[in-house]
Every structure is written in structure tokens, then in C-alpha cells.
Design a protein around this motif. Sequence first.
Motif, short mmCIF file in Angstrom:
data_model
loop_
_atom_site.label_atom_id
_atom_site.label_comp_id
_atom_site.label_asym_id
_atom_site.label_seq_id
_atom_site.Cartn_x
_atom_site.Cartn_y
_atom_site.Cartn_z
N VAL A 418 0.83 -1.21 0.00
CA VAL A 418 0.00 0.00 0.00
C VAL A 418 0.86 1.25 0.00
O VAL A 418 0.59 2.23 -0.72
CB VAL A 418 -0.95 -0.03 1.22
CG1 VAL A 418 -1.71 1.29 1.32
CG2 VAL A 418 -1.93 -1.19 1.10
N VAL A 419 1.91 1.26 0.83
CA VAL A 419 2.79 2.43 0.90
C VAL A 419 3.48 2.67 -0.45
O VAL A 419 3.57 3.82 -0.94
CB VAL A 419 3.81 2.25 2.03
CG1 VAL A 419 4.86 3.36 1.98
CG2 VAL A 419 3.12 2.25 3.38
N LEU A 431 -5.78 3.67 -1.68
CA LEU A 431 -7.02 3.22 -1.04
C LEU A 431 -7.55 1.96 -1.70
O LEU A 431 -7.96 1.00 -1.03
CB LEU A 431 -8.05 4.34 -1.11
CG LEU A 431 -9.41 4.04 -0.45
CD1 LEU A 431 -9.23 3.70 1.02
CD2 LEU A 431 -10.35 5.23 -0.61
N LEU A 432 -7.55 1.93 -3.02
CA LEU A 432 -8.01 0.73 -3.72
C LEU A 432 -7.11 -0.46 -3.43
O LEU A 432 -7.58 -1.60 -3.27
CB LEU A 432 -8.08 1.00 -5.22
CG LEU A 432 -9.14 2.00 -5.67
CD1 LEU A 432 -9.08 2.21 -7.18
CD2 LEU A 432 -10.53 1.53 -5.27
N THR A 433 -5.79 -0.22 -3.33
CA THR A 433 -4.87 -1.30 -2.99
C THR A 433 -5.14 -1.81 -1.58
O THR A 433 -5.08 -3.02 -1.32
CB THR A 433 -3.42 -0.79 -3.11
OG1 THR A 433 -3.21 -0.31 -4.44
CG2 THR A 433 -2.43 -1.91 -2.83
N ALA A 434 -5.46 -0.90 -0.64
CA ALA A 434 -5.76 -1.33 0.73
C ALA A 434 -7.02 -2.18 0.77
O ALA A 434 -7.08 -3.20 1.48
CB ALA A 434 -5.92 -0.09 1.61
N VAL A 435 -8.05 -1.79 -0.01
CA VAL A 435 -9.28 -2.59 -0.04
C VAL A 435 -9.00 -3.97 -0.62
O VAL A 435 -9.45 -5.02 -0.09
CB VAL A 435 -10.36 -1.86 -0.85
CG1 VAL A 435 -11.57 -2.76 -1.06
CG2 VAL A 435 -10.77 -0.58 -0.15
N ASP A 459 -10.76 -10.83 14.19
CA ASP A 459 -10.26 -10.68 12.82
C ASP A 459 -10.95 -9.52 12.11
O ASP A 459 -10.34 -8.79 11.32
CB ASP A 459 -10.48 -11.98 12.05
CG ASP A 459 -9.59 -13.11 12.56
OD1 ASP A 459 -8.58 -12.80 13.21
OD2 ASP A 459 -9.91 -14.29 12.30
N ILE A 460 -12.26 -9.36 12.43
CA ILE A 460 -12.96 -8.22 11.82
C ILE A 460 -12.34 -6.91 12.28
O ILE A 460 -12.09 -5.99 11.48
CB ILE A 460 -14.46 -8.28 12.18
CG1 ILE A 460 -15.10 -9.54 11.59
CG2 ILE A 460 -15.18 -7.03 11.70
CD1 ILE A 460 -16.55 -9.73 11.98
N VAL A 461 -12.05 -6.81 13.57
CA VAL A 461 -11.43 -5.59 14.11
C VAL A 461 -10.06 -5.36 13.47
O VAL A 461 -9.70 -4.23 13.10
CB VAL A 461 -11.34 -5.68 15.64
CG1 VAL A 461 -10.57 -4.48 16.19
CG2 VAL A 461 -12.73 -5.75 16.25
N VAL A 462 -9.28 -6.45 13.36
CA VAL A 462 -7.93 -6.31 12.78
C VAL A 462 -8.02 -5.81 11.34
O VAL A 462 -7.26 -4.93 10.90
CB VAL A 462 -7.19 -7.66 12.85
CG1 VAL A 462 -5.90 -7.60 12.02
CG2 VAL A 462 -6.85 -7.99 14.30
N PHE A 466 -6.62 -2.37 9.95
CA PHE A 466 -5.67 -2.38 8.83
C PHE A 466 -6.15 -1.44 7.72
O PHE A 466 -5.36 -0.66 7.16
CB PHE A 466 -5.52 -3.80 8.29
CG PHE A 466 -4.82 -3.83 6.95
CD1 PHE A 466 -3.45 -3.69 6.86
CD2 PHE A 466 -5.56 -4.01 5.78
CE1 PHE A 466 -2.82 -3.72 5.61
CE2 PHE A 466 -4.93 -4.03 4.55
CZ PHE A 466 -3.56 -3.89 4.46
N LEU A 467 -7.45 -1.54 7.40
CA LEU A 467 -7.97 -0.70 6.33
C LEU A 467 -7.84 0.79 6.68
O LEU A 467 -7.43 1.61 5.84
CB LEU A 467 -9.44 -1.06 6.07
CG LEU A 467 -10.09 -0.43 4.84
CD1 LEU A 467 -9.35 -0.84 3.58
CD2 LEU A 467 -11.55 -0.84 4.74
N ALA A 468 -8.16 1.13 7.94
CA ALA A 468 -8.03 2.54 8.35
C ALA A 468 -6.57 2.98 8.34
O ALA A 468 -6.24 4.09 7.87
CB ALA A 468 -8.63 2.73 9.73
N ALA A 469 -5.71 2.12 8.88
CA ALA A 469 -4.28 2.47 8.91
C ALA A 469 -3.72 2.59 7.49
O ALA A 469 -2.92 3.49 7.18
CB ALA A 469 -3.51 1.43 9.72
N ALA A 470 -4.12 1.67 6.62
CA ALA A 470 -3.64 1.71 5.25
C ALA A 470 -4.11 2.99 4.56
O ALA A 470 -3.37 3.63 3.80
CB ALA A 470 -4.13 0.49 4.48
N TRP A 471 -5.39 3.37 4.81
CA TRP A 471 -5.88 4.62 4.20
C TRP A 471 -5.10 5.83 4.71
O TRP A 471 -4.71 6.70 3.93
CB TRP A 471 -7.36 4.76 4.53
CG TRP A 471 -7.96 6.00 3.92
CD1 TRP A 471 -8.34 6.19 2.63
CD2 TRP A 471 -8.21 7.23 4.61
NE1 TRP A 471 -8.82 7.44 2.44
CE2 TRP A 471 -8.75 8.13 3.65
CE3 TRP A 471 -8.04 7.66 5.93
CZ2 TRP A 471 -9.13 9.42 3.97
CZ3 TRP A 471 -8.41 8.95 6.24
CH2 TRP A 471 -8.95 9.81 5.27
#
Length: 851
Positions: A418-419, A431-435, A459-462, A466-471
Motif C-alpha cells: 500500500v505504501v 485506497l483501492l490497494t488497501a481494499v 479478525d474483523i477488528v484487525v 488495517f484498512l483505516a491504517a492503510a488509508w
Amino acid sequence: MARGRLRIYLGAAPGVGKTYAMLQEGRRLRSLGAEVVIGLVEPHGRRPTAALADGLETVDRRTLVHRGVPLTEMDLDAVLARRPQVALVDELAHTNVPGSRHTKRWQDVEELLAAGIDVVTTLNVQHLESLNDVVRQITGVTQRETLPDEVARRADQIELVDLLPETLRRRLVHGDIYPADRVEAALTHYFRLGNLTALRELALLWLADRVEEGLQRYRAEHGITAPWETRERIMVGLTGGPEGETLIRRAARITARTPGSELLALHVVPGDGLTHGDPTALSAQRGLVESLGGSYHQTTGEDIPQALLRFAEAENVTQIVLGASRRGRLSLLLRAGVGQRTIRDSGPIDVHIVTHEAAAGTFASRPPRPAARGSGPARSWSAFAAAALLLPALTLVLTAARGSLGLPGALVLYMLVVVLTALVGGRGPALLTAVAASLLADYYFTLPLHSIDVARTVDIVVLIVFLAAAWLVGTAAGAAARHTRQAVRATSEARALSRMAVAMMRGQDLPALLEQVRENFSLASVSLLERAPEPGPEPRWYVVASTGDRPPERPWDADVEAPVDDRLTLAARGRGLSGDDLRLLTACAAQLGIAHAHGRLTRHVAETDTLAAAERTRAALLLAAGHDLRAPLGAAEAALGRLSDLVRAGGPGGQGGPGGGPDGEAAHLLSSASASVRRAGALVTDLDDLSRLHAGALDLYLRPVDLDEALTAALDDLGPGGHGIVLRLPPQLPDVIADAALLTRVLTTLAADALRHSPPDAPPTLIAETQPDRLTVRIADGAIGAPANGGAVTDRPGDSLPLRLSRDLIEAMGGALDTTTTTGHVFAVTLTLPTSAGRPAPAPDHQGRGI
């Protein structure tokens, strides 16, 4: 009406047979049915040439008299009236006799062409303006008659009339060129073998360049991009790195081994349209290229190999010299170098890869600059492509190590992708890569496997974290990359503007500055245009300076325009520019406007300095002349006075005359001579005062002055003649601000001048009128229905020395002096002086009083 066609027979020297070839062409065209007339032929006494002209219709020449000598020229009006299909006109660079319609014969030819008449003419290479100084260095002879190269370039056909130097010298010896008395001098001076050889080479090279221009025009018109190896052109690619000098010298050696070849150097500005190489190194390399006889160029391109090949195709380059890559092996494995990609797409163009010291890997560890890549959609598509390759590959590796890494380890590695995507493409691709990474992690690393369902809440929380952190990380990385690109762009723009400012400070002319702009933005041509100040139905534009091929002459002829102000604009042909590039081009246009204004101001200052120096010289001469003339005039006046006394002493009881009485005629002549000498003395005084006034050495004492007192003093200075002047003054005159002595002197001078030019029965008139804040005094000659003293009626000069001095004195006191001449030859001088603020000016009263 279609424009006529121009055919030029070009020769290296007189006598090669240009006129003979022109007459042969005229006979050939006549045999084909064309109407051919001789507008003008100069056989120079050569019998074969004169014989060839017989039988062709000839338009009679026009005779003009210059300095008493009758001279003949082509009768342009007669040729236009005859209106043939073809006109033969010899010696295109000839200067016409003063009094002709045009100064140069080529201007006559231009008028014939505009009338639809084809013209066949002749020209020697030494008459071309661009070669004038070269010919002078070779032959030692300065050609006074020159032709602008542009006139010759516009010709539809140019044919070289060639003759070996040895053959030309034999013709000269046989008397086929010059009379016998001129042969020896010609052989030892202008017609030396070395001179003729050099002139012949100049003619061949100049004509070869014109052929090359025609070839390039043909290839452009027919869309031909593949190089034609009519002439070897070796191009060296420069990066601004340390290997540049090695490559230039290698390319120069290749060029030297191929006679007639040409060396070009090209620096490609990557991506953002501005130079990223070391400016100092590029400047030094440019100087080296030019010292080796080559030319330096600069262009812009997203893809460096494609930019190199695009320029090579446009310039018909046959060989390219590039340096071995400075990148490391790992970097070359990931992406082919510039040399490899150039070789792959070069087609028929040969590519030389030259090794150098910097190719050993010194710079291999340097990462590529983000700013050197594309921008906009190209960067986004690159980011999507990278994500499409990296995510599947990483997922394949992670599934093999699923047991040891687990979901957290997989998400950390996905975060790296993602980075990287954010650095390349920005926030959207990140963002698309994170999704996509979240979905892959859910499918392969959460229970139940191979399903998008998540069994465990943790796992849902993780995944959500991850999605928020990646964004957030993608947004930050994209913003940082964008700011980095903007900073690099701003730095590059500042560097470009700084280079132009430095060039302006170093005094480079406008064409050189325009060439720098053209190369920076990879444009085909650039013009600085100025609109004519005079109004019209359609604005007229003038080219101040230009560079490149077919520069635009009007703003609407350009592909890109950057206005400087309402009268000046920068117009360019070539590729379209982005908004950032257009903004930078506008800034460069503003600097060019400053350079143009500075150049104009410099020229004006130089002209002003020249005029000031001339004025100082004139004033010094006037002072010296006044000083030198004052003594002899004084001595002459004293001698005339003494002689007048002796004549008067010869009256009754005197011993002066042989008849015992005074000589009346001698006394009258002596009186006239004395008056003339006194007048000459007054003129010398006026010259001296005028020089002192212009030099600022004449003291002025401005104060309120009573005009009645000044007039009374002036009339007293005039003596008995002053009582004949008619005065028309208001009852009360306000004080004027002036120097009393100088005002009295001006009034005396003007009144005396009016008396001198007025007949006895019509004395001059002096009228004073008061107006708000000023007073006018008008001194007019008497109405002269007949001339004074029985002479012829003549107009008074408005710039005589007394008037000039009076005008300068009045203007120095803050007033004005004007002269007018009416239909009845009445000459009038009007003085305008400011009135004293302490005494209000009464209303004008035309009830005058006279003396």
C-alpha cells in the motif's frame, strides 16, 4: 493573382558565366512559347554574352542624372506595362541610381514577382549579407552591394554556375572577363587561386544548406520520419553527468572521420519540462560542443529514449552516441536502461554505447527521483499496474508461509505494498490497494478460509484497523510524494528563471534568450511579437526577435501564446503545454518583456548620450568662436570709427579729401559697415549667452517685474526708432515673474528685429493682453503689402539666432515664445509669461494706447 517564380543563377566570382546561363535559359523558355523580355542585362563588354542577348526583346532602360552624370537603370514601369511571362534581370544585389523608385534592384524584382511575372536573375556569392565579412577576410575587398539572405532563400530555384578556379583564371588571361589593362591586377589580387577556391567552397556550402532546407521541408510536408542518409549527422546524448565530455569527444572523432558530417548534442529534460542535470556541467559541455563545431540542443520528454529518437527523426540523424548506463545491475534487471531501450526502437539509426569511468557503478546506489517520472494519469496507471503485480505475488508467497506468519504478519507485508502504491500513484490507488489487500487477507488468512466471511470478531477488528491504517498511511505517503514533486517542480522553475535572469544580466540578446526558452520547453519556434501602435481594422504585429523553424509572425499563427502586456506577447509553435508549463512560460515572457524594455532603454540612453555629447561639443565650439571673434570685431569697430572720424575731418576746413569736401558716399558706406560690425558683435554676444544658458552658467534672478518699466527701457535702448512702434496695452498691467534685465533684452531684440523687417509706412505693433495667471505680449511686423526697402517679399525665418536666444531665455524664466506667419506675410512673435501671484490680473481691455 499568383505570385511569379524566381530563379537565381548563383556564381562564386565574376566571369563564371551567370549572365550567359541566364540568357540561355531565356532563349530556352522563348522556344517553348513563353513571352520573354530582357529587363536589364549587363554584358560588361563580353561579346559572346552580348551576342546571346540579340534576338530577345529588350525593354529600353530609363536614364537618370546623378551628380551631373547620366546613368541608366531598368525601367520598372515599362516592364510592368509590357507584362511579359518572364523577365531577365541581371545582378540582383545591384544598388539603383538615386532617384529610382527602390534603393535596391532586388526590390524591383520583388515588385515584378508580386505582379505575377517570373524573373530569372544572377547573383554572386560574395554579395550575400551573411557571407560579407567572410569574403572580406578572404579577398580583402569589402562588398558595398549586399543582398539579404532571406531574399535568396525565397527563390523557387537556385542553380550554381560552377567553374574551376584554373579555368576561370585562363578566361581572365584571354580577356574574356576584364579588359587587358585590368587583367594583371585582377590575377594578383581578387582572382588569386586561393581566393577563387575559397569562394567556390563558400558557394557550394551555402547552396548545400539551401538544398538541406528544401529536403527538410519536403520530408515535413510528406510526413516522412525515417532518416535519409543524404548526410551523416551524429548526435550525442547528454545527461549533465561526468561522462559528458568523454561522449562529446568520441562523437567529434566519429564526425571528423566522415567528411561533410554534422555534430549535434542533445540534452533531454525528463518529465517536468525543466533541466535536472548539473547546470554548470551542461554549460561547460555546451561550450565544448560548440568549440568542436557542433550545435547544442535541448528538448523535453516523458520518456527519454522516445525523446531522443523523436529529435533524431526530426533532424535526420544517422548515428546516436550514448554513454553506458551508470545504474547498477539490479536496477537494470528491473528496468532496461536508456541505451538498451534506444537501441530497441532506433530502427535504421545506428546507436553507439560508449564506456566511461562513471559507468563502473559509482552512482548505482542512487534511487530514481520520483519527480523524474510521469505525472497525472500515467502515475495512477503505473501504481495500479504495480499493485496488480505485487499483490498476487505477495499473496502467493504468504499462503506458503501461512502457518508461521498468520493474519498480522500478512497485513504488515500488505501495508508495504500500500505504501509503495501511495508513493507512486497517490491516495486513490493506495485506497483501492488497501481494499484489495483486505479482501485477500480475509479470503486467505481468516477463518473460514477461502471465503469472505469472518468467523472471529477479532479478525474483523484487525481488518478494519488495517484498512483505516492503510488509508491513513497511503494518504500521508501520497501527500508527501505530491509535495515532493511540487517542491522539485518549484525548485526547477526557480532554477530556470534564475538561468534566464543570469543570461539577462550577462547581456545576452533577445534571440539567445528566446532560444533558451525554446529549448527548455521543447518548442519548434518562438517569437516575441509587438503590436503596432497605430490603430487599424486589424492589429499589425512586428517580430521583435525570433528563433527556430518558421517562427510565428502573428499571435493567431502560434500554438501557444503568453501575453506580456497589451502590446507585447510571446508566441510559440510546437507541442501543447500543461498548465504548470504555461504558467512558467508566462513568467519567462515577463522576463523577456523586461529584457526588451531594458534594451530599448539602453539604446535610448546611448542615443541621448550621443546627442548630449554633440550638444556639449557644439556649445564648446560656440564659446571658442565667440571668444575668438570678439577681439577682431572690436578692433574692426574701432578701426571703422577712426576711419569715419577721418572722413568727417575731410569736410570744410579739413585736409581729408582731395576736393576739400567730405565724401558723402564713403561716409554712408562707413556707417553701414560700422552698423554691420556692431550687429555681428551683438550676434557673437548672443552666441556666447546662448552657450552659457545651455551650459547652466547664466544666472537668473526671477522676481516680480513691472512690464511698463521693461517696455520703457526696451524702447529707450532702441533709440529714435523705438518711438515708431505702435503699442496697444491695457490700462493696468500685472507684474510678471521674470529677470528684469533679460526680459528687457528680449523685448529690445524682438522689437529691433520687427523694425528691421517692417516698411517705413507700416511700423510694427506690440499688443499685451492679460489672462488668468499669465500675460501675453505679441510683437508683429507691419502689414507689408509691398516689401520693405523695395526688396522682394520673403518669409521671415522662425529659427534665427535672435529668436532662438529669446525663446531659450523666455523658457528659462518659465514662459513660452511662439512664432506665426499670416497669409499677408505678417510675422508675429508671442511671449507668454506667468504673472505675479501678489497682484491679480485684471480683465483684458482692448482699448490701447500708442506711441
